[in-house]
Design a protein around this motif. Sequence first.
Motif, PDB file in Angstrom:
ATOM      1  N   MET A   1      96.988  60.824  52.750  1.00 42.79           N
ATOM      2  CA  MET A   1      97.757  60.894  51.531  1.00 42.79           C
ATOM      3  C   MET A   1      97.344  62.095  50.678  1.00 42.79           C
ATOM      4  SD  MET A   1      98.163  57.954  48.720  1.00 42.79           S
ATOM      5  CE  MET A   1      98.744  58.320  47.111  1.00 42.79           C
ATOM      6  N   TYR A   2      96.047  62.392  50.666  1.00 46.34           N
ATOM      7  CA  TYR A   2      95.571  63.469  49.806  1.00 46.34           C
ATOM      8  C   TYR A   2      95.347  64.763  50.577  1.00 46.34           C
ATOM      9  CZ  TYR A   2      94.954  59.796  46.428  1.00 46.34           C
ATOM     10  OH  TYR A   2      95.184  58.763  45.569  1.00 46.34           O
ATOM     11  N   LYS A   3      95.781  64.819  51.796  1.00 50.65           N
ATOM     12  CA  LYS A   3      95.661  66.051  52.567  1.00 50.65           C
ATOM     13  C   LYS A   3      96.965  66.825  52.454  1.00 50.65           C
ATOM     14  CE  LYS A   3      92.315  64.189  55.694  1.00 50.65           C
ATOM     15  NZ  LYS A   3      91.213  64.854  56.189  1.00 50.65           N
ATOM     16  N   ASN A   4      96.840  68.123  52.306  1.00 53.13           N
ATOM     17  CA  ASN A   4      97.990  69.015  52.211  1.00 53.13           C
ATOM     18  C   ASN A   4      98.931  68.600  51.075  1.00 53.13           C
ATOM     19  OD1 ASN A   4      99.447  71.230  52.859  1.00 53.13           O
ATOM     20  ND2 ASN A   4     100.240  70.442  54.779  1.00 53.13           N
ATOM     21  N   VAL A   5      98.356  68.391  49.915  1.00 52.59           N
ATOM     22  CA  VAL A   5      99.112  67.926  48.745  1.00 52.59           C
ATOM     23  C   VAL A   5     100.130  68.970  48.303  1.00 52.59           C
ATOM     24  CG1 VAL A   5      98.888  67.252  46.335  1.00 52.59           C
ATOM     25  CG2 VAL A   5      97.239  66.446  47.999  1.00 52.59           C
ATOM     26  N   LYS A   7     101.991  71.053  49.985  1.00 57.93           N
ATOM     27  CA  LYS A   7     103.247  70.982  50.744  1.00 57.93           C
ATOM     28  C   LYS A   7     104.066  69.760  50.328  1.00 57.93           C
ATOM     29  CE  LYS A   7     102.863  74.515  53.463  1.00 57.93           C
ATOM     30  NZ  LYS A   7     103.727  75.659  53.298  1.00 57.93           N
ATOM     31  N   LYS A   8     103.382  68.653  50.026  1.00 56.52           N
ATOM     32  CA  LYS A   8     104.088  67.444  49.596  1.00 56.52           C
ATOM     33  C   LYS A   8     104.739  67.662  48.237  1.00 56.52           C
ATOM     34  CE  LYS A   8     101.124  64.457  52.294  1.00 56.52           C
ATOM     35  NZ  LYS A   8     100.021  63.523  52.296  1.00 56.52           N
ATOM     36  N   ILE A   9     104.050  68.367  47.350  1.00 52.37           N
ATOM     37  CA  ILE A   9     104.617  68.670  46.027  1.00 52.37           C
ATOM     38  C   ILE A   9     105.845  69.558  46.189  1.00 52.37           C
ATOM     39  CG2 ILE A   9     104.204  69.900  43.862  1.00 52.37           C
ATOM     40  CD1 ILE A   9     101.305  68.931  44.016  1.00 52.37           C
ATOM     41  N   GLN A  10     105.758  70.546  47.081  1.00 56.74           N
ATOM     42  CA  GLN A  10     106.886  71.444  47.293  1.00 56.74           C
ATOM     43  C   GLN A  10     108.076  70.710  47.904  1.00 56.74           C
ATOM     44  OE1 GLN A  10     104.909  74.472  49.574  1.00 56.74           O
ATOM     45  NE2 GLN A  10     104.388  75.652  47.762  1.00 56.74           N
ATOM     46  N   THR A  85     113.756  72.344  36.798  1.00 52.31           N
ATOM     47  CA  THR A  85     112.611  71.442  36.918  1.00 52.31           C
ATOM     48  C   THR A  85     111.977  71.553  38.293  1.00 52.31           C
ATOM     49  OG1 THR A  85     113.646  69.917  35.365  1.00 52.31           O
ATOM     50  CG2 THR A  85     111.888  69.039  36.739  1.00 52.31           C
ATOM     51  N   SER A  86     112.802  71.639  39.317  1.00 58.99           N
ATOM     52  CA  SER A  86     112.246  71.743  40.663  1.00 58.99           C
ATOM     53  C   SER A  86     111.533  73.074  40.858  1.00 58.99           C
ATOM     54  CB  SER A  86     113.334  71.558  41.715  1.00 58.99           C
ATOM     55  OG  SER A  86     114.230  72.648  41.700  1.00 58.99           O
ATOM     56  N   TRP A  87     111.997  74.133  40.216  1.00 62.28           N
ATOM     57  CA  TRP A  87     111.274  75.417  40.307  1.00 62.28           C
ATOM     58  C   TRP A  87     109.882  75.290  39.704  1.00 62.28           C
ATOM     59  CZ3 TRP A  87     115.780  78.990  38.477  1.00 62.28           C
ATOM     60  CH2 TRP A  87     116.575  79.310  39.572  1.00 62.28           C
ATOM     61  N   ILE A  88     109.775  74.593  38.591  1.00 63.99           N
ATOM     62  CA  ILE A  88     108.467  74.405  37.954  1.00 63.99           C
ATOM     63  C   ILE A  88     107.561  73.570  38.852  1.00 63.99           C
ATOM     64  CG2 ILE A  88     107.294  73.324  35.998  1.00 63.99           C
ATOM     65  CD1 ILE A  88     109.786  74.115  34.314  1.00 63.99           C
ATOM     66  N   ILE A  89     108.099  72.493  39.403  1.00 60.17           N
ATOM     67  CA  ILE A  89     107.293  71.643  40.285  1.00 60.17           C
ATOM     68  C   ILE A  89     106.905  72.401  41.546  1.00 60.17           C
ATOM     69  CG2 ILE A  89     107.328  69.529  41.683  1.00 60.17           C
ATOM     70  CD1 ILE A  89     109.242  68.350  39.587  1.00 60.17           C
ATOM     71  N   TYR A  90     107.832  73.176  42.105  1.00 61.99           N
ATOM     72  CA  TYR A  90     107.534  73.962  43.308  1.00 61.99           C
ATOM     73  C   TYR A  90     106.458  75.005  43.007  1.00 61.99           C
ATOM     74  CZ  TYR A  90     108.328  76.342  47.721  1.00 61.99           C
ATOM     75  OH  TYR A  90     108.166  76.884  48.968  1.00 61.99           O
ATOM     76  N   MET A  95     100.928  76.984  43.415  1.00 62.34           N
ATOM     77  CA  MET A  95      99.649  77.282  42.765  1.00 62.34           C
ATOM     78  C   MET A  95      98.530  76.430  43.371  1.00 62.34           C
ATOM     79  SD  MET A  95      98.658  77.098  38.730  1.00 62.34           S
ATOM     80  CE  MET A  95      98.773  75.327  38.684  1.00 62.34           C
ATOM     81  N   THR A  96      98.810  75.174  43.656  1.00 64.56           N
ATOM     82  CA  THR A  96      97.827  74.296  44.288  1.00 64.56           C
ATOM     83  C   THR A  96      97.445  74.826  45.665  1.00 64.56           C
ATOM     84  OG1 THR A  96      98.815  72.435  43.133  1.00 64.56           O
ATOM     85  CG2 THR A  96      97.378  71.908  44.966  1.00 64.56           C
ATOM     86  N   GLN A  97      98.426  75.296  46.405  1.00 66.85           N
ATOM     87  CA  GLN A  97      98.157  75.847  47.735  1.00 66.85           C
ATOM     88  C   GLN A  97      97.310  77.111  47.625  1.00 66.85           C
ATOM     89  OE1 GLN A  97     101.712  76.870  49.841  1.00 66.85           O
ATOM     90  NE2 GLN A  97     100.668  77.198  51.771  1.00 66.85           N
ATOM     91  N   ASP A  98      97.627  77.980  46.666  1.00 72.03           N
ATOM     92  CA  ASP A  98      96.867  79.213  46.493  1.00 72.03           C
ATOM     93  C   ASP A  98      95.422  78.932  46.084  1.00 72.03           C
ATOM     94  OD1 ASP A  98      99.151  80.582  47.150  1.00 72.03           O
ATOM     95  OD2 ASP A  98      99.643  81.141  45.086  1.00 72.03           O
ATOM     96  N   VAL A  99      95.223  77.952  45.205  1.00 73.53           N
ATOM     97  CA  VAL A  99      93.867  77.607  44.771  1.00 73.53           C
ATOM     98  C   VAL A  99      93.059  77.047  45.929  1.00 73.53           C
ATOM     99  CG1 VAL A  99      92.555  75.993  43.327  1.00 73.53           C
ATOM    100  CG2 VAL A  99      94.410  77.309  42.339  1.00 73.53           C
TER     101      VAL A  99
END
Length: 147
Positions: A1-5, A7-10, A85-90, A95-99
Amino acid sequence: MYKNVSKKIQKMAAAVAIINIIFGIVLAVMGLTAASQASRASEIVRAAQKTGTGASMIYDPTLDYEASAVLVITGIMLAISGVFTSWIIYGFGQMTQDVSQLKADLSASTALSSKQADDISALRKIAESISTKQTENIQPAADQKAE
């Protein structure tokens, strides 16, 4: 569930955009349908006015036009706001992936730096032992010459 978060957010952002666009289109179509029905109803009211019946006092077609306009505008705004809204969430997912990528690069760099530091300390120990042996070899030779 917490792996590759990230991609799930995107993926969630894409789903939010699609759902909002679909609901926006549905609302706009409902508004246009209501407008066409209001047009037909106003024709019925005009016919009732010509015949002199009291139906014209009960029904006001402008309310239907306003309601249909509200539905159309709400549908369009829902579709547009869903995309933004989806652009902001994406972007948050990106950003999460880059970090997480920076964290992985930094830990690899730190591991390499610590290995290099271990190698440098080993080289210093070797250099110290060599210099100690050379000093020991030089001192007995100097003592022999002095005798």
